[in-house]
Design a protein around this motif. Structure first.
Motif: not given
Length: 70
Positions: A3-6, A25-26, A29-30, A32-33
């Protein structure tokens, strides 16, 4: 699951440090997805056809599930 809080908002300009942080952060997130999709694909592929049928899936559904099309 990662989880990443954006949802944080900022006022004014991001500046160089803010843009670098947003890029980082991007990327996180990428990654992690991608990892979540990889883990999901591996788990579903390890199930037998009977186990997949028990949860209402078939082998052909795995790609759609992993990529969120269902």
């Amino acid at each position: 699951m990662a989880a990443l809080d954006t949802t944080r908002t900022t006022t004014g300009s991001f500046g160089l440090v803010g843009r670098i942080g947003a890029t980082f952060a991007s990327v996180v997130s990428t990654v992690a997805e991608w990892n979540d999709a990889r883990v999901t694909r591996n788990v579903l592929n390890d199930l037998t056809d009977r186990e997949l049928a028990d949860i209402g899936l078939c082998r052909g559904d795995i790609h759609q599930i992993v990529h969120g099309h269902r």
